[in-house]
Design a protein around this motif. Sequence first.
Motif, short mmCIF file in Angstrom:
data_model
loop_
_atom_site.label_atom_id
_atom_site.label_comp_id
_atom_site.label_asym_id
_atom_site.label_seq_id
_atom_site.Cartn_x
_atom_site.Cartn_y
_atom_site.Cartn_z
N MET A 90 0.57 36.20 39.18
CA MET A 90 1.19 35.27 40.20
C MET A 90 1.88 36.06 41.24
O MET A 90 1.55 35.51 42.58
CB MET A 90 2.11 34.28 39.61
N ALA A 93 -0.53 37.12 43.94
CA ALA A 93 -1.31 36.18 44.44
C ALA A 93 -2.71 35.82 43.59
O ALA A 93 -3.79 35.54 44.45
CB ALA A 93 -1.31 36.15 45.93
N LYS A 94 -2.65 35.89 42.38
CA LYS A 94 -3.76 35.59 41.58
C LYS A 94 -3.73 34.39 40.70
O LYS A 94 -2.60 33.86 40.69
CB LYS A 94 -4.32 36.72 40.70
N ASN A 95 -4.70 33.78 39.89
CA ASN A 95 -4.33 32.85 39.04
C ASN A 95 -3.72 33.38 38.02
O ASN A 95 -3.74 34.59 37.61
CB ASN A 95 -5.70 32.46 38.38
N LYS A 101 -7.86 34.05 43.13
CA LYS A 101 -7.76 32.53 43.64
C LYS A 101 -8.91 32.34 44.34
O LYS A 101 -9.24 33.06 45.25
CB LYS A 101 -6.43 32.54 44.34
N SER A 103 -10.52 29.25 46.87
CA SER A 103 -9.95 28.06 47.65
C SER A 103 -11.10 27.08 47.91
O SER A 103 -12.31 27.45 48.11
CB SER A 103 -9.36 28.52 48.94
N VAL A 179 7.54 35.96 42.32
CA VAL A 179 6.53 35.03 42.46
C VAL A 179 6.85 33.83 43.48
O VAL A 179 7.80 33.39 43.60
CB VAL A 179 6.42 34.25 40.93
N LYS A 180 5.82 33.71 44.12
CA LYS A 180 5.81 32.55 45.35
C LYS A 180 4.99 31.55 44.68
O LYS A 180 3.74 31.89 44.86
CB LYS A 180 5.42 33.21 46.58
#
Length: 183
Positions: A90, A93-95, A101, A103, A179-180
């Motif tokens: 996370m 910026a991944k699953n 990820k 979209s 984590v964002k």
Amino acid sequence: MTDHHPQQPAQPYTPAPPAYPAPQQWPNPPVDTHGHPGQVAPPPPVKSSRTPLIVAGAAFITVLVLGVGGWAVYDRFIKEDSGIAACKAMAAAKNIDGSPKTSGEDDKLTEAEYREARKIFEDSRYEKIREHGTALMDIAWQVDQMPDGENGGALALLGPMGTHVSGLQTACADEGYIVKLDG
């Protein structure tokens, strides 16, 4: 008084000769067993040895202890914790499973995806990651299962969702991963 039975004069005692040869004729005379001269005593009964059984038991216990200990060391120190792996993914910026990820087209969770994502957090050794991650997956699943156009039910879950998003971010940050979760 007259004696009707005349007594004979006393004879000196002479011992009878032995019925078997004298012991000095044998270098190792046989043991007399139960009064039967000349018979050799039977050998003592052979005791069954428990040594192989004890050795086998000790080997089994040793292998078991080493196996369990080895697994514990692997699981605790070598294998990466699934919750930490999710935090790391996370933060990048991944699953949560580490996949990139995507979209768009179908963002709805299938039941299999939900169970897999929940299990990632369930298996974590870190209590806070486990607690907030599983709760967040449960809320995401509930929202995903609501019929389209019924957003009012999702509003009821905003409070708990905010709590668990914040809790998961804090738990990941405690382990060194920022984590964002915005989007």
